[in-house]
Design a protein around this motif. Sequence first.
Motif, PDB file in Angstrom:
ATOM      1  N   GLN A 193       0.271  -2.085   8.157  1.00 17.29           N
ATOM      2  CA  GLN A 193      -0.743  -2.533   9.113  1.00 17.29           C
ATOM      3  C   GLN A 193      -1.992  -1.665   9.016  1.00 17.29           C
ATOM      4  OE1 GLN A 193      -0.563  -5.346  10.721  1.00 17.29           O
ATOM      5  NE2 GLN A 193      -2.641  -5.026  11.527  1.00 17.29           N
TER       6      GLN A 193
ATOM      7  N   ILE B 137      -3.909  -2.894   6.018  1.00 18.69           N
ATOM      8  CA  ILE B 137      -4.535  -4.181   6.315  1.00 18.69           C
ATOM      9  C   ILE B 137      -5.825  -3.978   7.099  1.00 18.69           C
ATOM     10  CG2 ILE B 137      -4.306  -6.220   7.817  1.00 18.69           C
ATOM     11  CD1 ILE B 137      -2.932  -6.726   5.235  1.00 18.69           C
TER      12      ILE B 137
ATOM     13  N   GLU C 290       0.295 -11.576   2.099  1.00 14.59           N
ATOM     14  CA  GLU C 290      -0.486 -10.443   2.592  1.00 14.59           C
ATOM     15  C   GLU C 290      -1.911 -10.864   2.943  1.00 14.59           C
ATOM     16  OE1 GLU C 290       1.157  -7.043   2.945  1.00 14.59           O
ATOM     17  OE2 GLU C 290       2.377  -8.856   3.131  1.00 14.59           O
TER      18      GLU C 290
ATOM     19  N   ARG D 256      -2.097 -12.057   6.417  1.00 18.58           N
ATOM     20  CA  ARG D 256      -2.186 -10.935   7.356  1.00 18.58           C
ATOM     21  C   ARG D 256      -3.582 -10.325   7.356  1.00 18.58           C
ATOM     22  NH1 ARG D 256       1.209  -6.596   5.659  1.00 18.58           N
ATOM     23  NH2 ARG D 256       0.835  -5.716   7.734  1.00 18.58           N
TER      24      ARG D 256
ATOM     25  N   PRO E 188      -6.070 -13.786   8.970  1.00 15.19           N
ATOM     26  CA  PRO E 188      -5.285 -14.901   9.506  1.00 15.19           C
ATOM     27  C   PRO E 188      -6.113 -16.131   9.849  1.00 15.19           C
ATOM     28  CG  PRO E 188      -5.430 -13.102  11.096  1.00 15.19           C
ATOM     29  CD  PRO E 188      -5.972 -12.587   9.802  1.00 15.19           C
TER      30      PRO E 188
END
Length: 215
Positions: free
Chosen positions: A88, A91, A119, A122, A125
Motif C-alpha cells: 500500500q 501504491i 495492481e 489498486r 481504481p
Amino acid sequence: MRTFCFTLLISTLGISTLFAQEVAVLKYDGGGDWYSNPTALPNLVSYCNKNLGTTFSNDVKTVEAQSIDIFQYPFIHMTGHGNVVFSQEQIENLRNYLLSGGFLHIDDNYGMKPYLEKELVRLFPDKQLTELSANHPIFSSYKNFPQGLPKIHEHDGNRPQAMGIFHENRLVLLFTFESDLGDGWESPEVHNDPEEVRQKALDMGANIIKYVFTN
C-alpha cells in the motif's frame, strides 16, 4: 504532494538541450525479474542523447517504488516476465509520483500482464487502461509509425498494443504489450535481433522519450 520542476529547452527541430534529467528502472516486489534487459535502458539513453540531443546520464539508476527518490526521475521504466506486487505504501507513492508529473513506462517482457493488471486497479481504481490509437502523437513524435506500436518479438503472435492511463488528459502511464521494446533496445549480441528490428525498437523508444518530455 510533490511537483516536478523540469527545465527543458525546445528547438524548432525538437529537443535541443535537456538539463539535469535522468531516467531510472523500477524495482518491484513479487518475484518478477525487474532486472531483466539490463542493457536496454542504457542503450536507449545513448540513442536519445545522440539523436534527440538529450543529455541523460548514461549511469541509469534503479529506484524502488516506495522510495522518495522516485521523484528525482521524470521517466521511469519497468519490465519483467512474472509476478508484480506493490505494498500500500508503494501504491500511494507511485500514485503521488504520477499525479505530480512523473511518467511510468511498463514494457511486458512476456507474462507480466495478468499480474500487473490487478495492481493497476489498486493504483488507479477510478481509471482504466485505454488502448492508444495509431494516430496518437506518441507514434510520430520522432519517427512515424503509422500502424502504431511495432512488433519486436513474436511472443504469442498477437498484435502489439500500447495502452495508457490518463489523468487530466495527460498520459501518465504507458503499458506496451506483445511488442517487447526492451528486448529490441538490448545490445545486439543479447538476442541477435536483425538490425532493422532493433532500429524500430529504438526509434519507438525515442518517440516515447520525446513525447514524455515535450508534452
